[in-house]
Each structure stands twice: as structure tokens, then as C-alpha cells.
Design an enzyme around this catalytic site. Structure first.
Site: not given
Ligand code: RIB
Length: 303
Positions: A44, A217, A220, A222, A244, A249-250, A285
Site C-alpha cells: 500500500a 538502497t 543515508a 543514497g 522516522d 524504502g517504500d 509513519g
Molecule cells: O516498510 C514499512 C512498512 O513495513 C510499514 O508500513 C509496515 O506496515 C510494514 O509492512
């Protein structure tokens, strides 16, 4: 050119975030500073960032039959992510992640996959086969067989696949064989390569032997991209004050995929991904740390 379109195969979680000065030792009870709930899950998160980075995005996932499912669908709709291919499992909870964030921004995460484990390979393959996305993205929080089925369907119609092998695990042969771009972090690459991933020679040899384009990745520091000619391109990350690192990575993977779909070259896509990832660590988050659409547009443009 058609609108850039990305399809993400992956997990959706609700993140239960505890901010604390430090993680407790075994058997210790600590008083934390703050608790909050956020939308998460690597799939997501990557879908939301790909949308912010300018792509039309479809997301195929599996939720439980619970309040988290309805809340997640509503949030994806608010974000402009096409969730029509999401299924629900009636007898299991939606995925959750328990996350501790320490004062220096370090995180520790335990994911309980729940319904994510019920994502059906045939459904994923049919969804990908019937979609026009030119880039299909996956991670390892849903069954590898489901992602492999989606990637095989994607490759069969000429799409590019991007696998973020997180959390770290050995890869099924079928999944690796259908992967165009492999985008691990250092720890994930070390788990896959079985060696220190720090040198260019290791990166080049791993990419060649695995038959993938490799983009690692480095937090910090790069990222390192192995070019089609085998040469390693290292790019620094923008310097930011980390609050945080959850979801960085996402942010990187989602932005990289969206920019590939938009027709950017790999170096330009990498630069945009680094900017989006660095920006995300300045807020708490995962999805909650992503920029608003106006800021995202500036980050993508490098303005
Ligand atoms: O990469 C971060 C994610 O890892 C968080 O949002 C958590 O849900 C886990 O899947």
C-alpha cells in the site's frame, strides 16, 4: 503517450506506532511517549507513493473482513489508488504492524500478515494480465507465489517488474526469473547474496548471476545502481534530519516505479526516488510521512 500506469501487488497493514526513547529489554516494561495508528504495509505504501509520483495506480491485495479493511479502502480511494482488485478473506484479520520508533528515528517492526497471506496467485495473474500497467511492483509481505504469478503475467505482455525483496527472505526461483529490477536494501541484499554487499564487484556479480537489474538502497548513503553495462553508479541521498525511517524504502520504490512508467531514464528515476525517500524520513509513519501532492510534484521535478 498513454498515462503512466503502475500496478502494485502487495500488502496492506494498519501500523500501530509507539514512539519511545528506546526499545525495552527482554522482560522490561517502559513508559513510551506517544501512540498513533497509520495506514501502512509495503504494498500500500508503494502504491500511494507511485500515485503521488505521477502514475495512475492499481493495487491488488487481500484484506480481512474487519474495520481495518473498510478504513484501508477509504484511504486508498482518498489517495486516488484503484482498489477494485482488492479481495477480502472472511476468517482472518487484516494485516497489522507493531512499530517502535526510537528517538534517533530507528524503527523496529513486527508484521502479522493476517489476510495478506491469503492473496490468491490466480487472481493476481488475471488482474495483471488484464491491466495496462507498464510497470508492476511487488514485495515479500504476501505469498511469493502470488507475486510470481503477477510478474509472469506482466512479463508475458512486455511489462517491467520491480521487486522490493522486503522483509528479507530467500527468493523463489519463479519470482526471481520474472523480476526485471531488484531493489533491496543493504541487509536484504546481504541475505540474498550471502556476502558483504559493499563493493561494486559484489553488486555487479550478483546482478549478472541473478539475471536482474540491481538497485540497492543504502539509507543515508543514497543508492547504488548497476547499469546495463555492469558499471555501478552511486548516488548520495539528500541530507535531512531523520525523524522516522519507516516507509522510506517504500517511498523510494514507489517513486522509482512511477518514474520508470512515465518514461524517465533510470538515472532520473533514481534521483527522484532518492528525493522522495529522504523527504519521507522527516515525518512520522509510512504513508503519513509522504508529501502532499504539491510537494510531491516539486520533489519529482527536483525543484
Ligand atoms: O516498510 C514499512 C512498512 O513495513 C510499514 O508500513 C509496515 O506496515 C510494514 O509492512
Amino acid at each position: 503517450m498513454a498515462e503512466p500506469r503502475v500496478l502494485v501487488v502487495g500488502s496492506a497493514n494498519v501500523d500501530l506506532v509507539v514512539e519511545t526513547s528506546r526499545a525495552p529489554a527482554a522482560g522490561e516494561t517502559l513508559l513510551g511517549r506517544r501512540f498513533s495508528t497509520h495506514f501502512g504495509g509495503k504494498g500500500a505504501n508503494q502504491a500511494v507513493m507511485a500515485r503521488l509520483a505521477g502514475a495512475d495506480v492499481a493495487f491488488v491485495a487481500c484484506l480481512g473482513a474487519d474495520a481495518h479493511a473498510a478504513q484501508t479502502r477509504a484511504e486508498l480511494a482518498r489517495r486516488g489508488v484503484d482498489a477494485t482488485a482488492i479481495t477480502e478473506a472472511a476468517d482472518v484479520a487484516s494485516g497489522v504492524a507493531q512499530i517502535w520508533v526510537e528517538d534517533d528515528g530507528t524503527n523496529r517492526i513486527v508484521v502479522v500478515p493476517g489476510a495478506n497471506d491469503r492473496l490468491d496467485p490466480d487472481h493476481v495473474a488475471a488482474t495483471v494480465a488484464g491491466d495496462a500497467a507498464t510497470v508492476v511492483v511487488g514485495q515479500l509481505e504476501v505469498p511469493q507465489a502470488a507475486t510470481a504469478a503477477g510478474f509472469a503475467a506482466a512479463r508475458a505482455r512486455g511489462a517491467t517488474t520491480v521487486l522490493n525483496p522486503a522483509p528479507a527472505a530467500a527468493l523463489d526461483d519463479a519470482l526471481l526469473a520474472a523480476t526485471t529490477w531488484l531493489v533491496p536494501n543493504e541487509g536484504e541484499l546481504a541475505a540474498l547474496a550471502g556476502a558483504d554487499a559493499g563493493t561494486d564487484a559484489v553488486l555487479t556479480a550478483f546482478a549478472r548471476d541473478a539475471g536482474v537489474r540491481l538497485l540497492v538502497t543504502l539509507g543515508a548513503d543514497g543508492a547504488a545502481l548497476v547499469g546495463a553495462d555492469g558499471r555501478v553508479l552511486r548516488r548520495p541521498a539528500p541530507v535531512v534530519a531523520a525523524v522516522d525511517t519507516t516507509g522510506a524504502g517504500d517511498a523510494f520504490v514507489g517513486a522509482f516505479a512511477a518514474r520508470l512508467a512515465a518514461g524517465d531514464g533510470e538515472e532520473a528515476a533514481l534521483a527522484a526516488a532518492l528525493r522522495c525517500a529522504a523527504d519521507s524520513v522527516t515525518r512520522l509513519g509510512a504513508q503519513s510521512s509522504f508529501p502532499d501532492p504539491e510537494r510531491a510534484a516539486r520533489l519529482i521535478a527536483g525543484a
